[in-house]
Scaffold this motif. Structure first.
Motif, PDB file in Angstrom:
ATOM      1  N   VAL A  64       0.866  -1.183   0.000  1.00 32.23           N
ATOM      2  CA  VAL A  64       0.000   0.000   0.000  1.00 32.23           C
ATOM      3  C   VAL A  64       0.898   1.227   0.000  1.00 32.23           C
ATOM      4  CG1 VAL A  64      -1.925  -1.099   1.213  1.00 32.23           C
ATOM      5  CG2 VAL A  64      -0.154   0.046   2.534  1.00 32.23           C
ATOM      6  N   GLY A  65       0.404   2.320  -0.541  1.00 30.31           N
ATOM      7  CA  GLY A  65       1.185   3.542  -0.517  1.00 30.31           C
ATOM      8  C   GLY A  65       0.917   4.415  -1.722  1.00 30.31           C
ATOM      9  N   ARG A  66       1.606   5.536  -1.733  1.00 28.17           N
ATOM     10  CA  ARG A  66       1.358   6.556  -2.749  1.00 28.17           C
ATOM     11  C   ARG A  66       1.693   6.072  -4.156  1.00 28.17           C
ATOM     12  NH1 ARG A  66       3.277  12.869  -3.038  1.00 28.17           N
ATOM     13  NH2 ARG A  66       1.704  13.421  -4.587  1.00 28.17           N
ATOM     14  N   LYS A  67       2.812   5.340  -4.329  1.00 24.24           N
ATOM     15  CA  LYS A  67       3.157   4.856  -5.670  1.00 24.24           C
ATOM     16  C   LYS A  67       2.005   4.075  -6.281  1.00 24.24           C
ATOM     17  CE  LYS A  67       7.091   2.792  -4.628  1.00 24.24           C
ATOM     18  NZ  LYS A  67       7.353   3.346  -3.325  1.00 24.24           N
ATOM     19  N   LEU A  68       1.461   3.155  -5.514  1.00 25.00           N
ATOM     20  CA  LEU A  68       0.387   2.316  -6.041  1.00 25.00           C
ATOM     21  C   LEU A  68      -0.881   3.126  -6.310  1.00 25.00           C
ATOM     22  CD1 LEU A  68       0.939  -0.895  -3.906  1.00 25.00           C
ATOM     23  CD2 LEU A  68       1.612  -0.471  -6.280  1.00 25.00           C
ATOM     24  N   LYS A  69      -1.152   4.116  -5.491  1.00 23.61           N
ATOM     25  CA  LYS A  69      -2.304   4.988  -5.749  1.00 23.61           C
ATOM     26  C   LYS A  69      -2.107   5.760  -7.053  1.00 23.61           C
ATOM     27  CE  LYS A  69      -3.667   5.621  -0.935  1.00 23.61           C
ATOM     28  NZ  LYS A  69      -3.737   6.567   0.191  1.00 23.61           N
ATOM     29  N   CYS A  70      -0.894   6.250  -7.258  1.00 22.61           N
ATOM     30  CA  CYS A  70      -0.594   6.972  -8.502  1.00 22.61           C
ATOM     31  C   CYS A  70      -0.742   6.046  -9.706  1.00 22.61           C
ATOM     32  CB  CYS A  70       0.807   7.558  -8.461  1.00 22.61           C
ATOM     33  SG  CYS A  70       1.042   8.913  -7.287  1.00 22.61           S
ATOM     34  N   LEU A  71      -0.213   4.826  -9.589  1.00 22.57           N
ATOM     35  CA  LEU A  71      -0.267   3.881 -10.710  1.00 22.57           C
ATOM     36  C   LEU A  71      -1.688   3.405 -10.981  1.00 22.57           C
ATOM     37  CD1 LEU A  71       2.935   1.781 -10.014  1.00 22.57           C
ATOM     38  CD2 LEU A  71       2.632   3.668 -11.630  1.00 22.57           C
ATOM     39  N   GLU A  72      -2.501   3.348  -9.946  1.00 22.52           N
ATOM     40  CA  GLU A  72      -3.905   2.986 -10.134  1.00 22.52           C
ATOM     41  C   GLU A  72      -4.612   4.059 -10.965  1.00 22.52           C
ATOM     42  OE1 GLU A  72      -7.865   2.307  -7.386  1.00 22.52           O
ATOM     43  OE2 GLU A  72      -5.900   1.876  -6.526  1.00 22.52           O
ATOM     44  N   ALA A  73      -4.233   5.309 -10.745  1.00 22.23           N
ATOM     45  CA  ALA A  73      -4.852   6.410 -11.476  1.00 22.23           C
ATOM     46  C   ALA A  73      -4.326   6.517 -12.907  1.00 22.23           C
ATOM     47  CB  ALA A  73      -4.615   7.731 -10.735  1.00 22.23           C
ATOM     48  N   CYS A  74      -3.032   6.204 -13.104  1.00 19.05           N
ATOM     49  CA  CYS A  74      -2.427   6.304 -14.445  1.00 19.05           C
ATOM     50  C   CYS A  74      -1.233   5.367 -14.507  1.00 19.05           C
ATOM     51  CB  CYS A  74      -1.991   7.740 -14.739  1.00 19.05           C
ATOM     52  SG  CYS A  74      -1.272   7.934 -16.389  1.00 19.05           S
ATOM     53  N   GLU A  75      -1.302   4.402 -15.385  1.00 15.44           N
ATOM     54  CA  GLU A  75      -0.244   3.392 -15.497  1.00 15.44           C
ATOM     55  C   GLU A  75       0.934   3.829 -16.353  1.00 15.44           C
ATOM     56  OE1 GLU A  75      -2.353   0.975 -19.181  1.00 15.44           O
ATOM     57  OE2 GLU A  75      -2.272   0.051 -17.211  1.00 15.44           O
ATOM     58  N   ASN A  76       0.828   4.946 -17.028  1.00 14.77           N
ATOM     59  CA  ASN A  76       1.905   5.452 -17.877  1.00 14.77           C
ATOM     60  C   ASN A  76       2.894   6.243 -17.033  1.00 14.77           C
ATOM     61  OD1 ASN A  76       0.795   4.459 -20.377  1.00 14.77           O
ATOM     62  ND2 ASN A  76      -0.769   6.035 -20.116  1.00 14.77           N
ATOM     63  N   VAL A  77       4.178   5.836 -17.089  1.00 17.63           N
ATOM     64  CA  VAL A  77       5.197   6.442 -16.242  1.00 17.63           C
ATOM     65  C   VAL A  77       6.468   6.703 -17.033  1.00 17.63           C
ATOM     66  CG1 VAL A  77       4.273   5.295 -14.180  1.00 17.63           C
ATOM     67  CG2 VAL A  77       6.134   4.213 -15.467  1.00 17.63           C
ATOM     68  N   SER A  78       7.360   7.431 -16.407  1.00 24.11           N
ATOM     69  CA  SER A  78       8.693   7.669 -16.928  1.00 24.11           C
ATOM     70  C   SER A  78       9.690   7.169 -15.886  1.00 24.11           C
ATOM     71  CB  SER A  78       8.885   9.165 -17.174  1.00 24.11           C
ATOM     72  OG  SER A  78      10.193   9.438 -17.608  1.00 24.11           O
ATOM     73  N   PHE A  79      10.801   6.624 -16.350  1.00 25.85           N
ATOM     74  CA  PHE A  79      11.843   6.144 -15.454  1.00 25.85           C
ATOM     75  C   PHE A  79      13.172   6.639 -16.000  1.00 25.85           C
ATOM     76  CE2 PHE A  79      14.578   2.927 -13.406  1.00 25.85           C
ATOM     77  CZ  PHE A  79      14.049   2.935 -12.123  1.00 25.85           C
ATOM     78  N   CYS A  80      13.952   7.302 -15.171  1.00 24.97           N
ATOM     79  CA  CYS A  80      15.217   7.900 -15.581  1.00 24.97           C
ATOM     80  C   CYS A  80      16.365   7.277 -14.797  1.00 24.97           C
ATOM     81  CB  CYS A  80      15.174   9.413 -15.334  1.00 24.97           C
ATOM     82  SG  CYS A  80      16.734  10.253 -15.685  1.00 24.97           S
ATOM     83  N   VAL A  81      17.441   6.958 -15.487  1.00 27.85           N
ATOM     84  CA  VAL A  81      18.653   6.442 -14.846  1.00 27.85           C
ATOM     85  C   VAL A  81      19.826   7.313 -15.300  1.00 27.85           C
ATOM     86  CG1 VAL A  81      20.174   4.451 -14.513  1.00 27.85           C
ATOM     87  CG2 VAL A  81      17.721   4.087 -14.892  1.00 27.85           C
ATOM     88  N   VAL A  82      20.622   7.762 -14.340  1.00 22.74           N
ATOM     89  CA  VAL A  82      21.801   8.570 -14.639  1.00 22.74           C
ATOM     90  C   VAL A  82      23.020   7.670 -14.588  1.00 22.74           C
ATOM     91  CG1 VAL A  82      23.209  10.521 -13.885  1.00 22.74           C
ATOM     92  CG2 VAL A  82      20.718  10.636 -13.699  1.00 22.74           C
ATOM     93  N   GLY A  83      23.838   7.753 -15.610  1.00 20.42           N
ATOM     94  CA  GLY A  83      25.090   6.995 -15.647  1.00 20.42           C
ATOM     95  C   GLY A  83      26.202   7.815 -15.018  1.00 20.42           C
ATOM     96  N   ARG A  84      27.315   7.901 -15.721  1.00 21.97           N
ATOM     97  CA  ARG A  84      28.460   8.655 -15.206  1.00 21.97           C
ATOM     98  C   ARG A  84      28.166  10.153 -15.228  1.00 21.97           C
ATOM     99  NH1 ARG A  84      32.898   6.717 -19.305  1.00 21.97           N
ATOM    100  NH2 ARG A  84      31.133   7.202 -20.620  1.00 21.97           N
ATOM    101  N   THR A  85      28.779  10.856 -14.283  1.00 21.78           N
ATOM    102  CA  THR A  85      28.736  12.319 -14.268  1.00 21.78           C
ATOM    103  C   THR A  85      30.146  12.824 -13.992  1.00 21.78           C
ATOM    104  OG1 THR A  85      28.227  12.440 -11.899  1.00 21.78           O
ATOM    105  CG2 THR A  85      26.351  12.414 -13.429  1.00 21.78           C
ATOM    106  N   ASN A  86      30.413  14.036 -14.438  1.00 25.67           N
ATOM    107  CA  ASN A  86      31.724  14.636 -14.231  1.00 25.67           C
ATOM    108  C   ASN A  86      31.581  16.156 -14.197  1.00 25.67           C
ATOM    109  OD1 ASN A  86      34.524  15.008 -14.043  1.00 25.67           O
ATOM    110  ND2 ASN A  86      34.730  15.154 -16.257  1.00 25.67           N
TER     111      ASN A  86
END
Length: 162
Positions: A64-86
């Motif tokens: 239970v929690g906010r993530k699941l409430k958000c996903l229940e309302a809209c299943e379309n999401v974005s996921f970002c991963v950062v690699g190296r930084t300098n």
């Protein structure tokens, strides 16, 4: 899963597909961005994840929690991963590489898929303690939800200052 950089504004900073998939495989965490449960805002949260080397990534959370409430309302999401930084302070800039995934989220998965995802997570984050990790996963299985993000599209961008 389609790799496309068509919508990246800076076409001179494109990351190739091979490196994008390496970042997806090796990334320590990603940021899941969703529409809020009331549809009036955005909610982003950093999370551990594991890629199945196919078209999906998996994350874990409480049942239970906010993530699941958000996903229940809209299943379309974005996921970002950062690699190296300098960071390069003397030039007022930063070298970086990152990927952005457009995904569809699914939860309430079959038990076997959930346990497989937990096994992959243990292997990624606790490689020297797999047996104890799986014992813990089994003990807490009833209070663990797994979210599968099916990757629709992936793009990558970089500024090469490494």
């Amino acid at each position: 899963m389609e790799f496309t950089n068509e919508q990246v504004r800076r076409q001179d900073r494109l990351l190739d597909e091979k490196r994008a998939l390496e970042i997806l495989k090796e990334g320590e965490y990603g940021i899941l961005s969703m529409q809020t449960e009331d549809g009036k805002g955005a909610y982003g949260i950093p999370l551990n994840y594991v890629w199945d080397r196919g078209n999906s990534i998996y994350i874990h959370c409480a049942p239970v929690g906010r993530k699941l409430k958000c996903l229940e309302a809209c299943e379309n999401v974005s996921f970002c991963v950062v690699g190296r930084t300098n960071p390069v302070p003397e030039r007022f800039t930063t070298g970086y590489e990152s990927i952005v995934l457009r995904c569809v989220a699914h939860y309430s998965l079959h038990e076997a898929e959930r346990m497989s995802a937990l096994s992959w997570l243990v292997s990624k984050y606790c490689p020297n303690n797999k047996i104890q990790g799986m014992e813990n996963a089994e003990k807490s299985f009833h209070r663990t939800e797994i979210i599968r993000l099916d990757i629709q599209e992936i793009s990558g961008k970089m500024k090469n200052l490494f």
